[in-house]
Design an enzyme around this catalytic site. Sequence first.
Site, PDB file in Angstrom:
ATOM      1  N   LYS A  53       0.841  -1.206   0.000  1.00 24.72           N
ATOM      2  CA  LYS A  53       0.000   0.000   0.000  1.00 24.72           C
ATOM      3  C   LYS A  53       0.875   1.254   0.000  1.00 24.72           C
ATOM      4  O   LYS A  53       0.581   2.234  -0.704  1.00 24.72           O
ATOM      5  CB  LYS A  53      -0.934  -0.023   1.222  1.00 24.72           C
ATOM      6  CG  LYS A  53      -2.088  -0.996   1.029  1.00 24.72           C
ATOM      7  CD  LYS A  53      -2.807  -1.363   2.318  1.00 24.72           C
ATOM      8  CE  LYS A  53      -3.805  -2.472   1.992  1.00 24.72           C
ATOM      9  NZ  LYS A  53      -4.427  -3.085   3.170  1.00 24.72           N
ATOM     10  N   GLN A  97      -5.147  -2.101   9.204  1.00 25.24           N
ATOM     11  CA  GLN A  97      -4.865  -3.384   8.552  1.00 25.24           C
ATOM     12  C   GLN A  97      -5.449  -4.520   9.391  1.00 25.24           C
ATOM     13  O   GLN A  97      -5.196  -4.618  10.585  1.00 25.24           O
ATOM     14  CB  GLN A  97      -3.338  -3.545   8.391  1.00 25.24           C
ATOM     15  CG  GLN A  97      -2.926  -4.781   7.625  1.00 25.24           C
ATOM     16  CD  GLN A  97      -3.393  -4.746   6.162  1.00 25.24           C
ATOM     17  OE1 GLN A  97      -3.309  -3.735   5.485  1.00 25.24           O
ATOM     18  NE2 GLN A  97      -3.903  -5.871   5.683  1.00 25.24           N
ATOM     19  N   ASP A 120     -11.328   2.171   3.235  1.00 22.63           N
ATOM     20  CA  ASP A 120     -11.608   0.744   3.026  1.00 22.63           C
ATOM     21  C   ASP A 120     -13.113   0.506   2.839  1.00 22.63           C
ATOM     22  O   ASP A 120     -13.519  -0.542   2.366  1.00 22.63           O
ATOM     23  CB  ASP A 120     -11.135  -0.068   4.248  1.00 22.63           C
ATOM     24  CG  ASP A 120      -9.864  -0.862   3.976  1.00 22.63           C
ATOM     25  OD1 ASP A 120      -9.520  -1.035   2.791  1.00 22.63           O
ATOM     26  OD2 ASP A 120      -9.234  -1.301   4.952  1.00 22.63           O
TER      27      ASP A 120
END
Length: 283
Positions: A53, A97, A120
């Site tokens: 990322k 995460q 997200d």
Amino acid sequence: MSAAIIDGKALAAAVKAEAAAEVEALRAKGVAPCLAVLLVGDDPASAVYVRGKAADCAQCGIESRVIRLDAATTQEELLARLEALAADESVHGILVQLPLPAHIDEAAVIAAIPPEKDVDGFTPVNAGNLLTGGDCFAPCTPAGCIRMIQSTGIDIAGKRAVVVGRSNIVGKPAALLLLARNATVTVCHSRTKDLAAICREADILVAAVGRAGFITGDMVKPGAVVIDVGINRGADGKLHGDVDFAAAAEKAAFITPVPGGVGLMTRAMLMKNTVKAAQRHCD
Ligand code: NDP
């Protein structure tokens, strides 16, 4: 093999180039898009994902701030970090995460991400807006699936779409995104009866099961678009999709490979969502 392969690498590169151009436009307006990634613990796979990322951000001109926290970090400490990032105006996107260590309540942590920074698309507010058709951050994996389907040039409207899997991060949002584009959608799961027959009706088949080779050639309708979300590490150490690629490719018109498919698009769509979060500062 008759199916055309949907090239995730090329498509992801195009999406990232699009994001990079949007970043340039934002920078010209004095906004430097920034993504903060919180990584708790030392899960090696998570560390690889986070490095990926950060590399994508660098490629697109997005600043990334990776905050690595010890595996023993308490929920309160993590929530305090989130609160600080939520208040920080220079941070546009926040991503935690997953998975988190077992002692931390994942749902409580996700709910603490401000919806306008939830790149997200996992917060209840974004999930609700996706359901009701409001403006939202669509989760990156299903959003990537849609881009891949659109890249084939087929019109999603009116097509029979079957999504195998009903997780909150892939199956359910994939079904909602297809429904929003006027597909007729069926969602299958572990209790579905006659799953093979339902899959055979699919003009668009999305597999998000987590079992290597689960979708066999006889489950694919001739001419279908097959999107393989699965990432399964085999005994051979290689990555395998949820679809028996060789057999399905004999039947499908278009198919995504694993690796080189949905995974790369997921990463690219995160860049798009981060740009979108930063663009809100110019509204
Ligand atoms: P989950 O384990 O959360 O969900 C799997 C789904 O598959 C569940 O809904 C489950 O049904 C269903 N399922 C399991 N076994 C069967 C079966 N025998 N018949 C029918 N349905 C079944 O997984 P995720 O959605 O998180 O991920 C799915 C796959 O996609 C994994 O391989 C994962 O690694 C991969 N993935 C890939 C990403 C990418 O970027 N390419 C991103 C995220 C995930 P039930 O609900 O009834 O249990």
